[in-house]
Design an enzyme around this catalytic site. Sequence first.
Site, short mmCIF file in Angstrom:
data_model
loop_
_atom_site.label_atom_id
_atom_site.label_comp_id
_atom_site.label_asym_id
_atom_site.label_seq_id
_atom_site.Cartn_x
_atom_site.Cartn_y
_atom_site.Cartn_z
N GLY A 9 7.05 -5.73 10.60
CA GLY A 9 6.77 -5.77 9.13
C GLY A 9 7.28 -4.73 8.33
N GLN A 13 4.97 -4.14 2.11
CA GLN A 13 4.58 -2.74 1.61
C GLN A 13 4.50 -1.63 2.36
OE1 GLN A 13 1.50 -1.97 -1.66
NE2 GLN A 13 0.57 -1.64 0.32
N LEU A 58 6.40 -12.11 15.69
CA LEU A 58 5.18 -12.07 16.45
C LEU A 58 4.74 -13.11 17.19
CD1 LEU A 58 2.80 -9.67 14.47
CD2 LEU A 58 4.13 -8.91 16.28
N SER A 124 -8.00 -3.08 9.45
CA SER A 124 -8.51 -3.26 8.30
C SER A 124 -10.09 -3.12 7.86
CB SER A 124 -8.16 -4.82 7.70
OG SER A 124 -8.54 -4.99 6.57
N GLU A 126 -11.28 -4.71 6.12
CA GLU A 126 -12.02 -6.37 5.84
C GLU A 126 -12.85 -6.71 7.26
OE1 GLU A 126 -11.64 -9.25 3.70
OE2 GLU A 126 -11.55 -7.70 2.61
N TYR A 148 -8.97 -14.18 8.07
CA TYR A 148 -8.09 -12.83 8.39
C TYR A 148 -9.01 -11.67 9.10
CZ TYR A 148 -5.97 -8.54 6.84
OH TYR A 148 -5.24 -7.28 6.90
N ARG A 183 3.32 -3.62 -3.94
CA ARG A 183 2.32 -4.57 -3.32
C ARG A 183 2.83 -5.96 -3.83
NH1 ARG A 183 -1.63 -5.54 0.04
NH2 ARG A 183 -3.87 -4.64 -0.56
N GLY A 184 2.47 -6.95 -2.87
CA GLY A 184 2.55 -8.16 -3.31
C GLY A 184 1.93 -8.81 -4.61
N LYS A 191 -1.74 -8.09 -9.37
CA LYS A 191 -1.59 -9.42 -10.07
C LYS A 191 -2.21 -8.96 -11.51
CE LYS A 191 -4.08 -13.84 -10.13
NZ LYS A 191 -5.01 -14.78 -9.78
N PRO A 278 -14.43 -18.59 -0.28
CA PRO A 278 -15.53 -19.34 0.12
C PRO A 278 -16.73 -18.28 0.84
CG PRO A 278 -13.56 -19.88 1.15
CD PRO A 278 -13.36 -18.91 0.32
#
Length: 335
Positions: A9, A13, A58, A124, A126, A148, A183-184, A191, A278
Amino acid sequence: MTKTALITGITGQDGSYLAEHLLALGYRVVGMTRRSSTVTIERIEHIVDRLELIQGDLLDQNSLAYALREVEPDEVYNLAAQSFVPTSWNQPVLTGEFTALGVTRLLEAVRQVDPTIRFYQASSSEMFGKVAEVPQRELTRLHPRSPYGVAKVYGHWITLNYRESYDLFAVSGILFNHESPRRGLEFVTRKVTDAVARIKLGLATELRLGNLKSQRDWGFAGDYVRAMHLMLQRDDPSDYVIATGETHSVEELCGVAFSHVGLDWQKYVRVDEALVRPAEVDLLVGDASRARAELGWSPTVDFTGLVHMMVEADLARVEEAIRHGKAKVPVVHGV
Ligand code: NAP
Ligand code: F7E
């Protein structure tokens, strides 16, 4: 003696900041990249002449073992993943292949090729999902809320399992959201800062977002990669939460970003129900006291400093793009 690090990776970032950090520490740094029809080294272009790259994926066990045999790393940092949460609902199986099973493939390659390699897994916040306590720390119960998050829980536990089963030096860094000008563009901080620059410079008139109420513990990616390295320098392997300890809502993010260029965010931001997830992670805030005490780690950039840094970088980038007639961006549905 020069140490060698292999980073999966590296084009992402974190990969780019970690590579810079390890080069500065005198490491030989090798990045694993997957084959693609276009070159995606934008984030590492400035250091590419000081890096080595090796192809691997991967999804492909043999390519991982081959990379380890060729490179002979002392440390492996597994940063590769399908890392965008909304995509994980559209591509749950692929997300599981990369983000969950990919970890087992790499650990298995480490075990078979050289079990003395030190291994870092990018876990993460998350994983905490529907949080069991506030703030979240290393032992907080996990309740992921997206494919994820579920995949990251698998990656986390398989890392601990290989440590316990085979005595590998394998650690899991539980990192809270970390951002930067690299960052993406699909993640909310970027964004917002990209939209602020476009609106300020007359290229856009509004910004569509999903849930404005969710709260995140946002830090600077450049700070967080230092913690990854520190975790692999300990005498004994252990897992750490890395976070700032502060939380802010998406609304607050908009307020700080728009006001930095003298605009009122409420005039430009529209809620688009199609961007509401969701299942949401409502509140994340980490307790990194263990990392502070045992790794001597602390962040250097606060929330306002981070947002201002990103707005400034996007203003400069969009101005440059306008000068070169390249200011158009593709529309990608669902982001
Ligand atoms: P990112 O910018 O999305 O980068 C992901 C990297 O993974 C890219 O280099 C990508 O390569 C590579 N990749 C994806 N699928 C691959 C595959 N099948 N084989 C090989 N490489 C593959 O992510 P990031 O923000 O740097 O995050 C780094 C890691 O930390 C990820 O595992 C992420 O899930 C985790 N994490 C991130 C945060 C955060 O806030 N940033 C927080 C906690 C954990 P291409 O360039 O070819 O696409
Ligand atoms: O969303 C809300 C959204 O996509 C943050 C990844 O690096 O950090 C990242 O995951 C919040 C969420 O990051 C939009 O609903 C509102 O509550 O920037 P994000 P994330 O999902 O927290 C963790 C730690 C990782 O590990 C992941 O790899 O912002 N939000 N409106 C929005 N989010 C996005 N992307 N776009 C919106 O329009």
